[in-house]
Design a protein around this motif. Sequence first.
Motif, PDB file in Angstrom:
ATOM      1  N   ASN A  12      47.808  47.455  46.655  1.00 53.34           N
ATOM      2  CA  ASN A  12      47.982  47.396  48.104  1.00 53.34           C
ATOM      3  C   ASN A  12      47.934  48.773  48.769  1.00 53.34           C
ATOM      4  O   ASN A  12      47.759  48.851  49.981  1.00 53.34           O
ATOM      5  N   ASP A  13      48.051  49.849  48.030  1.00 50.76           N
ATOM      6  CA  ASP A  13      48.066  51.170  48.661  1.00 50.76           C
ATOM      7  C   ASP A  13      46.675  51.777  48.813  1.00 50.76           C
ATOM      8  O   ASP A  13      46.554  52.922  49.248  1.00 50.76           O
ATOM      9  N   ILE A  14      45.618  51.032  48.495  1.00 49.10           N
ATOM     10  CA  ILE A  14      44.271  51.512  48.779  1.00 49.10           C
ATOM     11  C   ILE A  14      43.775  50.834  50.055  1.00 49.10           C
ATOM     12  O   ILE A  14      44.346  49.846  50.502  1.00 49.10           O
ATOM     13  N   GLN A  17      38.216  49.746  52.731  1.00 46.69           N
ATOM     14  CA  GLN A  17      36.947  50.384  52.400  1.00 46.69           C
ATOM     15  C   GLN A  17      36.856  50.683  50.898  1.00 46.69           C
ATOM     16  O   GLN A  17      35.778  50.593  50.306  1.00 46.69           O
ATOM     17  N   GLN A  18      37.976  51.056  50.286  1.00 42.58           N
ATOM     18  CA  GLN A  18      37.978  51.317  48.848  1.00 42.58           C
ATOM     19  C   GLN A  18      37.777  50.022  48.061  1.00 42.58           C
ATOM     20  O   GLN A  18      37.120  50.023  47.017  1.00 42.58           O
ATOM     21  N   GLU A  20      36.031  47.486  49.218  1.00 40.96           N
ATOM     22  CA  GLU A  20      34.600  47.236  49.390  1.00 40.96           C
ATOM     23  C   GLU A  20      33.772  48.116  48.448  1.00 40.96           C
ATOM     24  O   GLU A  20      32.739  47.680  47.941  1.00 40.96           O
ATOM     25  N   ALA A  21      34.230  49.335  48.196  1.00 40.71           N
ATOM     26  CA  ALA A  21      33.515  50.223  47.273  1.00 40.71           C
ATOM     27  C   ALA A  21      33.559  49.678  45.849  1.00 40.71           C
ATOM     28  O   ALA A  21      32.567  49.779  45.107  1.00 40.71           O
ATOM     29  N   ILE A  22      34.688  49.091  45.448  1.00 38.90           N
ATOM     30  CA  ILE A  22      34.778  48.475  44.128  1.00 38.90           C
ATOM     31  C   ILE A  22      33.803  47.299  44.041  1.00 38.90           C
ATOM     32  O   ILE A  22      33.096  47.130  43.041  1.00 38.90           O
ATOM     33  N   ALA A  23      33.741  46.489  45.107  1.00 35.79           N
ATOM     34  CA  ALA A  23      32.805  45.360  45.140  1.00 35.79           C
ATOM     35  C   ALA A  23      31.364  45.854  45.090  1.00 35.79           C
ATOM     36  O   ALA A  23      30.508  45.232  44.440  1.00 35.79           O
ATOM     37  N   GLU A  24      31.094  46.962  45.736  1.00 41.62           N
ATOM     38  CA  GLU A  24      29.741  47.534  45.705  1.00 41.62           C
ATOM     39  C   GLU A  24      29.399  48.043  44.306  1.00 41.62           C
ATOM     40  O   GLU A  24      28.256  47.904  43.850  1.00 41.62           O
ATOM     41  N   GLN A  25      30.385  48.602  43.619  1.00 41.41           N
ATOM     42  CA  GLN A  25      30.176  49.044  42.242  1.00 41.41           C
ATOM     43  C   GLN A  25      29.835  47.848  41.348  1.00 41.41           C
ATOM     44  O   GLN A  25      28.935  47.932  40.513  1.00 41.41           O
ATOM     45  N   VAL A  26      30.542  46.724  41.547  1.00 42.48           N
ATOM     46  CA  VAL A  26      30.247  45.507  40.786  1.00 42.48           C
ATOM     47  C   VAL A  26      28.834  45.018  41.112  1.00 42.48           C
ATOM     48  O   VAL A  26      28.076  44.633  40.210  1.00 42.48           O
ATOM     49  N   ALA A  27      28.459  45.044  42.399  1.00 41.99           N
ATOM     50  CA  ALA A  27      27.119  44.603  42.797  1.00 41.99           C
ATOM     51  C   ALA A  27      26.041  45.466  42.153  1.00 41.99           C
ATOM     52  O   ALA A  27      24.991  44.957  41.738  1.00 41.99           O
ATOM     53  N   THR A  28      26.283  46.759  42.040  1.00 40.69           N
ATOM     54  CA  THR A  28      25.327  47.664  41.395  1.00 40.69           C
ATOM     55  C   THR A  28      25.175  47.321  39.911  1.00 40.69           C
ATOM     56  O   THR A  28      24.053  47.290  39.394  1.00 40.69           O
ATOM     57  N   VAL A  85      42.262  48.154  40.230  1.00 39.68           N
ATOM     58  CA  VAL A  85      42.158  46.707  40.055  1.00 39.68           C
ATOM     59  C   VAL A  85      43.322  46.234  39.189  1.00 39.68           C
ATOM     60  O   VAL A  85      43.497  46.685  38.057  1.00 39.68           O
ATOM     61  N   LEU A  86      44.137  45.331  39.751  1.00 41.92           N
ATOM     62  CA  LEU A  86      45.287  44.812  39.020  1.00 41.92           C
ATOM     63  C   LEU A  86      44.892  43.676  38.077  1.00 41.92           C
ATOM     64  O   LEU A  86      45.318  43.625  36.933  1.00 41.92           O
ATOM     65  N   ARG A  87      44.113  42.733  38.586  1.00 42.21           N
ATOM     66  CA  ARG A  87      43.671  41.581  37.804  1.00 42.21           C
ATOM     67  C   ARG A  87      42.272  41.178  38.241  1.00 42.21           C
ATOM     68  O   ARG A  87      41.891  41.411  39.384  1.00 42.21           O
ATOM     69  N   SER A  88      41.543  40.522  37.339  1.00 40.04           N
ATOM     70  CA  SER A  88      40.249  39.960  37.704  1.00 40.04           C
ATOM     71  C   SER A  88      40.038  38.681  36.906  1.00 40.04           C
ATOM     72  O   SER A  88      40.568  38.534  35.795  1.00 40.04           O
ATOM     73  N   LEU A  89      39.264  37.779  37.488  1.00 44.99           N
ATOM     74  CA  LEU A  89      38.954  36.514  36.833  1.00 44.99           C
ATOM     75  C   LEU A  89      37.529  36.137  37.195  1.00 44.99           C
ATOM     76  O   LEU A  89      37.170  36.108  38.377  1.00 44.99           O
ATOM     77  N   THR A  90      36.724  35.859  36.177  1.00 42.95           N
ATOM     78  CA  THR A  90      35.345  35.444  36.383  1.00 42.95           C
ATOM     79  C   THR A  90      35.153  34.093  35.719  1.00 42.95           C
ATOM     80  O   THR A  90      35.494  33.930  34.544  1.00 42.95           O
ATOM     81  N   ILE A  91      34.642  33.120  36.483  1.00 40.54           N
ATOM     82  CA  ILE A  91      34.388  31.788  35.942  1.00 40.54           C
ATOM     83  C   ILE A  91      32.965  31.370  36.255  1.00 40.54           C
ATOM     84  O   ILE A  91      32.370  31.821  37.232  1.00 40.54           O
TER      85      ILE A  91
END
Length: 157
Positions: A12-14, A17-18, A20-28, A85-91
Amino acid sequence: MPLYECVFIARNDITQQQVEAIAEQVATLIAEGGGEVKKREYWGLRGLAYKVKKNRKAHYMLLGIDAPGTALPEVERQLGLNEDVLRSLTIRVEELDEAPSAVLAKRGDDRERDRGFRGPRPAGRFGSGRGRERSDDREEFRARPRDDMDGPGGMEE
């Protein structure tokens, strides 16, 4: 190509925009693996059901991914290495919904609901009533005049 949904939660302390940057890194990473991100939803800063790594709130992000299965291990590895990133889940899913997810649809319903008159307010605890001024007549809460205190300790000699 198979379809996947990936949800990750970030500290929560980011800033947004940060996230969104993580999401952009995943998209790359997905693009390098031969796929693409079809859907991206930022769900906002939401409360967690329990503390995760000393955080009570987190930023939520949903990604709809169209990629071969070989591209996902690297994405999951990078999300696991990212300290924000605290947690992630991909299904794997059968199809990606183009409509907003249930989380965003619920948020829109809450905003549209009328917040008009909801009835009278109940009385306070034990029926004491709200707004009533409280005056305490107990002796220990009343100020004593200075004349009553004799000597340095306040005791009579």
